[in-house]
Design a protein around this motif. Structure first.
Motif, PDB file in Angstrom:
ATOM      1  N   ILE A  41     -42.898  66.085 115.201  1.00 38.07           N
ATOM      2  CA  ILE A  41     -42.494  66.944 114.106  1.00 38.07           C
ATOM      3  C   ILE A  41     -43.377  68.341 114.251  1.00 38.07           C
ATOM      4  N   GLY A  42     -42.488  69.402 114.054  1.00 37.10           N
ATOM      5  CA  GLY A  42     -43.118  70.786 114.153  1.00 37.10           C
ATOM      6  C   GLY A  42     -43.396  71.360 115.121  1.00 37.10           C
ATOM      7  N   ASN A  43     -43.018  70.765 116.548  1.00 39.19           N
ATOM      8  CA  ASN A  43     -43.044  71.261 118.078  1.00 39.19           C
ATOM      9  C   ASN A  43     -44.609  71.440 118.159  1.00 39.19           C
ATOM     10  N   PRO A  44     -45.556  70.428 118.317  1.00 40.19           N
ATOM     11  CA  PRO A  44     -47.010  70.481 118.659  1.00 40.19           C
ATOM     12  C   PRO A  44     -47.047  71.061 120.028  1.00 40.19           C
ATOM     13  N   ALA A  45     -48.190  71.813 120.317  1.00 38.36           N
ATOM     14  CA  ALA A  45     -48.468  72.181 121.851  1.00 38.36           C
ATOM     15  C   ALA A  45     -48.526  71.037 122.669  1.00 38.36           C
ATOM     16  N   LYS A  46     -48.827  69.904 122.402  1.00 40.73           N
ATOM     17  CA  LYS A  46     -49.129  68.778 123.202  1.00 40.73           C
ATOM     18  C   LYS A  46     -48.156  67.636 122.712  1.00 40.73           C
ATOM     19  N   ILE A  47     -47.412  67.021 123.742  1.00 38.83           N
ATOM     20  CA  ILE A  47     -46.477  65.910 123.338  1.00 38.83           C
ATOM     21  C   ILE A  47     -47.091  64.727 122.983  1.00 38.83           C
ATOM     22  N   GLY A  48     -46.730  63.940 121.720  1.00 39.54           N
ATOM     23  CA  GLY A  48     -47.292  62.697 121.304  1.00 39.54           C
ATOM     24  C   GLY A  48     -46.512  61.679 121.700  1.00 39.54           C
ATOM     25  N   SER A  49     -46.802  60.370 121.256  1.00 37.18           N
ATOM     26  CA  SER A  49     -46.194  59.310 121.602  1.00 37.18           C
ATOM     27  C   SER A  49     -46.534  58.150 120.563  1.00 37.18           C
ATOM     28  N   GLY A  50     -45.555  57.115 120.618  1.00 36.03           N
ATOM     29  CA  GLY A  50     -45.800  56.283 119.668  1.00 36.03           C
ATOM     30  C   GLY A  50     -45.248  54.864 120.397  1.00 36.03           C
ATOM     31  N   THR A  51     -45.970  53.851 120.583  1.00 33.71           N
ATOM     32  CA  THR A  51     -45.678  52.619 121.396  1.00 33.71           C
ATOM     33  C   THR A  51     -46.043  51.454 120.751  1.00 33.71           C
ATOM     34  N   PHE A  52     -45.537  50.204 120.748  1.00 33.23           N
ATOM     35  CA  PHE A  52     -45.896  48.914 120.258  1.00 33.23           C
ATOM     36  C   PHE A  52     -45.992  47.918 121.473  1.00 33.23           C
ATOM     37  N   ASN A  53     -47.199  47.402 121.171  1.00 32.35           N
ATOM     38  CA  ASN A  53     -47.520  46.315 121.943  1.00 32.35           C
ATOM     39  C   ASN A  53     -47.114  44.844 121.213  1.00 32.35           C
TER      40      ASN A  53
ATOM     41  N   SER B 283     -37.300  64.626 105.361  1.00 32.25           N
ATOM     42  CA  SER B 283     -36.407  65.011 106.460  1.00 32.25           C
ATOM     43  C   SER B 283     -37.398  65.166 107.923  1.00 32.25           C
ATOM     44  N   ASP B 284     -37.086  65.469 108.867  1.00 37.96           N
ATOM     45  CA  ASP B 284     -37.715  65.649 110.156  1.00 37.96           C
ATOM     46  C   ASP B 284     -38.023  67.186 110.384  1.00 37.96           C
ATOM     47  N   ALA B 285     -37.497  68.155 109.400  1.00 37.84           N
ATOM     48  CA  ALA B 285     -37.850  69.443 109.393  1.00 37.84           C
ATOM     49  C   ALA B 285     -39.545  69.668 109.377  1.00 37.84           C
ATOM     50  N   ASP B 286     -40.066  70.765 109.637  1.00 37.35           N
ATOM     51  CA  ASP B 286     -41.344  70.813 109.721  1.00 37.35           C
ATOM     52  C   ASP B 286     -42.007  71.228 108.178  1.00 37.35           C
ATOM     53  N   ASP B 287     -41.047  71.660 107.374  1.00 37.33           N
ATOM     54  CA  ASP B 287     -41.627  72.129 106.075  1.00 37.33           C
ATOM     55  C   ASP B 287     -40.940  71.204 105.045  1.00 37.33           C
ATOM     56  N   ALA B 288     -40.617  70.021 105.353  1.00 33.57           N
ATOM     57  CA  ALA B 288     -40.028  69.097 104.351  1.00 33.57           C
ATOM     58  C   ALA B 288     -40.903  68.283 103.481  1.00 33.57           C
ATOM     59  N   ALA B 289     -40.546  68.070 102.181  1.00 30.12           N
ATOM     60  CA  ALA B 289     -41.404  67.510 101.448  1.00 30.12           C
ATOM     61  C   ALA B 289     -41.718  65.915 101.786  1.00 30.12           C
ATOM     62  N   HIS B 290     -42.981  65.733 101.415  1.00 31.88           N
ATOM     63  CA  HIS B 290     -43.418  64.281 101.821  1.00 31.88           C
ATOM     64  C   HIS B 290     -44.501  63.707 101.051  1.00 31.88           C
ATOM     65  N   VAL B 291     -44.902  62.548 101.103  1.00 34.15           N
ATOM     66  CA  VAL B 291     -46.081  61.965 100.683  1.00 34.15           C
ATOM     67  C   VAL B 291     -46.594  60.986 101.506  1.00 34.15           C
ATOM     68  N   SER B 292     -47.939  61.092 101.609  1.00 32.31           N
ATOM     69  CA  SER B 292     -48.555  60.620 102.803  1.00 32.31           C
ATOM     70  C   SER B 292     -49.997  59.871 102.183  1.00 32.31           C
ATOM     71  N   ALA B 293     -50.157  58.533 102.778  1.00 29.01           N
ATOM     72  CA  ALA B 293     -51.450  58.095 102.779  1.00 29.01           C
ATOM     73  C   ALA B 293     -52.247  58.377 103.910  1.00 29.01           C
ATOM     74  N   VAL B 294     -53.517  59.058 103.859  1.00 22.47           N
ATOM     75  CA  VAL B 294     -54.034  59.594 104.815  1.00 22.47           C
ATOM     76  C   VAL B 294     -55.339  59.101 105.043  1.00 22.47           C
ATOM     77  N   LEU B 295     -55.846  58.640 106.372  1.00 21.90           N
ATOM     78  CA  LEU B 295     -57.079  58.502 106.744  1.00 21.90           C
ATOM     79  C   LEU B 295     -57.524  59.674 107.682  1.00 21.90           C
ATOM     80  N   HIS B 296     -58.591  60.337 107.296  1.00 22.16           N
ATOM     81  CA  HIS B 296     -59.020  61.543 108.038  1.00 22.16           C
ATOM     82  C   HIS B 296     -60.354  60.744 108.959  1.00 22.16           C
ATOM     83  N   GLY B 297     -60.520  61.778 109.922  1.00 23.44           N
ATOM     84  CA  GLY B 297     -61.628  61.107 110.957  1.00 23.44           C
ATOM     85  C   GLY B 297     -63.004  61.134 110.311  1.00 23.44           C
ATOM     86  N   ASP B 298     -63.267  61.920 109.227  1.00 24.76           N
ATOM     87  CA  ASP B 298     -64.506  61.963 108.776  1.00 24.76           C
ATOM     88  C   ASP B 298     -64.546  60.910 107.760  1.00 24.76           C
ATOM     89  N   GLY B 299     -63.471  60.053 107.395  1.00 22.62           N
ATOM     90  CA  GLY B 299     -63.680  58.958 106.581  1.00 22.62           C
ATOM     91  C   GLY B 299     -62.985  59.221 105.153  1.00 22.62           C
TER      92      GLY B 299
END
Length: 504
Positions: free
Chosen positions: A31-43, A102-118
């Motif tokens: 979403i939002g065209n990041p400079a590096k391509i991401g991925s999601g996989t399921f084991n 939506s998948d627009a980069d400025d879309a409304a959203h609500v997120s439960a977030v875990l940050h790298g610093d805890g």
């Protein structure tokens, strides 16, 4: 107990054969065209999701991140465990659960977030294109580093809960999002907070549940879809063995540790622990079984609760490999719950003339009179009676203290002792084969004390038999039928249960 079977046929399928590289989700997108391509996989073997992604941030007036998601409608509850992989390059990297317009980069959203610093927080953009601000758009958790996150959509309200492993869920915050359509995007995300970095996270025990309305009636509205699951007690890792839109309940672990036994449509079925074909067990004329059944300690006999035409439930026994049942209790209703360690007696709950409440009884499988072990008062209830493997106690749940708690007594009904003391309503104690642990189901406090519906946010708890604090090992949407029969694996390291996936 006391579940009537409704013969509603839906398409059913085995989760093991439903190979899907994205697991529960349908879309896998940056979403939002990041400079590096991401991925999601399921084991599939481990039933884990691996998220990789970059992106400058999920903040201000636009977002960049990788998203693994599906379209969902209406209310839902999504729960998942999260852990970052590697040390990371930015303490503000983010992973978690996101509900998005939506998948627009400025879309409304609500997120439960875990940050790298805890830092753990609820974050939102209430309106498309709105600039997110610290105080206006975030509720931070009272403690950092929650591993387990949950988002619930309940009408216009979105609620975030979180838990450290072993602890009850805590409400972190909520937000009214009355501008969202009924259909939204829902899934897992990762953001590196640095355009040139790729960050990695793992998610497991991911479950999306569709809760019912407050006036839900299974007889009128139809049963909920179900999942048969196992859990590793030490790691807390869950695996889905089987799913169906047909109602099924109450797994037993077979003595060889290789199969599970469960009831569906008035009959019993077996399935390999790793998944596979379900096979009907021969129970002869008994074709109207409820969810109270179990295997003798020596692994030779099976007790069932069957309602003959025109009668209530009665207890029967038959060989574990199948055959014609033999009736044990003459009077009805009687619902089996446990075998004695000598393999020659059963314990059950029943209503008898002169007492309108359920009591615990025991009886020899060779005949004779039944023995009443409790004498409940009006408006009290007992259930879930089960012998310990050493035969020293019968464990059960009872409401004599005012809330439903776990109790035990001697096999003659003496020395009744309360074991749990909490604000929840605790049901169906099961003792591990090695005699070390008590597993039980914990209902929220906002239901009637003596009720145990099949459609609530509940938890699977364990506590040491020798005494000690209980801990939560699974959060699920279920209740009655999830594990009201003995569901421990023979190795005492795994447990089986049924969770509800929701009304499909």
């Amino acid at each position: 107990m006391r579940i009537f079977i409704f013969f509603t046929l839906f398409l059913s399928f085995n989760i093991i054969n439903a190979q899907n590289e994205l697991g529960r989700f349908e879309f896998n997108k940056d979403i939002g065209n990041p400079a590096k391509i991401g991925s999601g996989t399921f084991n599939f073997e481990e039933q884990e999701y691996i998220l990789e992604g970059a992106g400058t941030n999920i903040w201000f007036d636009r977002d960049e991140f990788h998203y693994l998601y599906s379209e969902v409608e209406g209310d839902f509850i999504i729960t998942a465990n999260f852990r970052f992989q590697g040390e990371g390059k930015d303490p503000h990297r983010k992973t978690g659960i996101m509900l998005r317009e939506s998948d627009a980069d400025d879309a409304a959203h609500v997120s439960a977030v875990l940050h790298g610093d805890g830092l753990t927080s609820l974050q939102w953009r209430a309106v498309t294109g709105e600039e997110m601000l610290d105080e206006k758009n975030e509720v931070q958790a009272p403690k950092f580093d929650y591993e387990i996150l949950q988002l619930e959509r309940k009408g216009d309200e979105v609620i975030m809960r979180a838990a450290h492993r072993g602890e009850p869920m805590q409400v972190i915050g909520s937000k009214i999002m009355d501008n969202l359509e009924d259909k939204v995007l829902l899934g897992l995300f990762i953001n590196s907070h640095n355009a040139e970095n790729i960050e990695r996270a793992k998610a497991w025990n991911v479950r999306i549940d569709k809760p019912v309305q407050h006036n839900y009636n299974p007889g009128r509205d139809g049963w909920l879809g179900c999942r048969l699951e196992t859990i590793n007690i030490e790691s807390g890792k869950r695996k889905i063995v089987y799913t169906s839109d047909r109602r099924f309940e109450a797994p037993n672990w077979m003595p060889d540790g290789e199969e599970l036994l469960f009831n569906m449509d008035g009959s019993l079925f077996t399935i390999p622990v790793q998944g596979g074909e379900i096979k009907k067990l021969n129970t002869g004329f008994a074709d109207n079984l409820n969810n109270d059944h179990g295997i003798s300690f020596n692994g030779e006999l099976l007790a069932i609760s069957h309602s003959p035409e025109g009668e209530g439930s009665a207890v029967y026994i038959l060989p574990l490999e199948g055959g014609e049942p033999r009736r044990i209790t003459e009077k009805t209703p009687s619902y089996w719950h446990g075998w004695a360690d000598n393999n020659e007696e059963v314990v059950y709950v029943a209503i008898r003339e002169g007492n309108p409440t359920y009591d615990i009884y025991k009886k020899s499988i060779h005949g004779g009179e039944e023995v009443m072990l409790t004498n409940t008062k009006q408006n009290e209830h007992v259930d879930g009676c089960e012998y310990s493997p050493d035969g020293k106690y019968i464990y059960y749940n009872g409401s004599a203290s005012g809330t439903m708690q776990i109790w035990r007594m001697k096999p003659d009904g003496s020395e009744k002792e309360q074991l749990t003391f909490d604000a929840s309503n605790d049901w169906f104690p099961h003792i591990s084969p090695d005699g070390k642990w008590i597993a039980y189901l914990s209902f929220p406090s906002d239901i009637p004390v003596n009720a145990h519906p099949s459609f609530k946010r509940v938890s699977l708890n364990i506590m040491p038999v020798a005494g000690g604090a209980p801990r939560v090992i699974a959060y699920l949407y279920g209740g009655q039928g999830s594990f009201n029969v003995p569901s421990w694996a023979p190795d005492s390291k795994h447990f089986a249960f049924v969770s509800n996936s929701g009304k499909n």
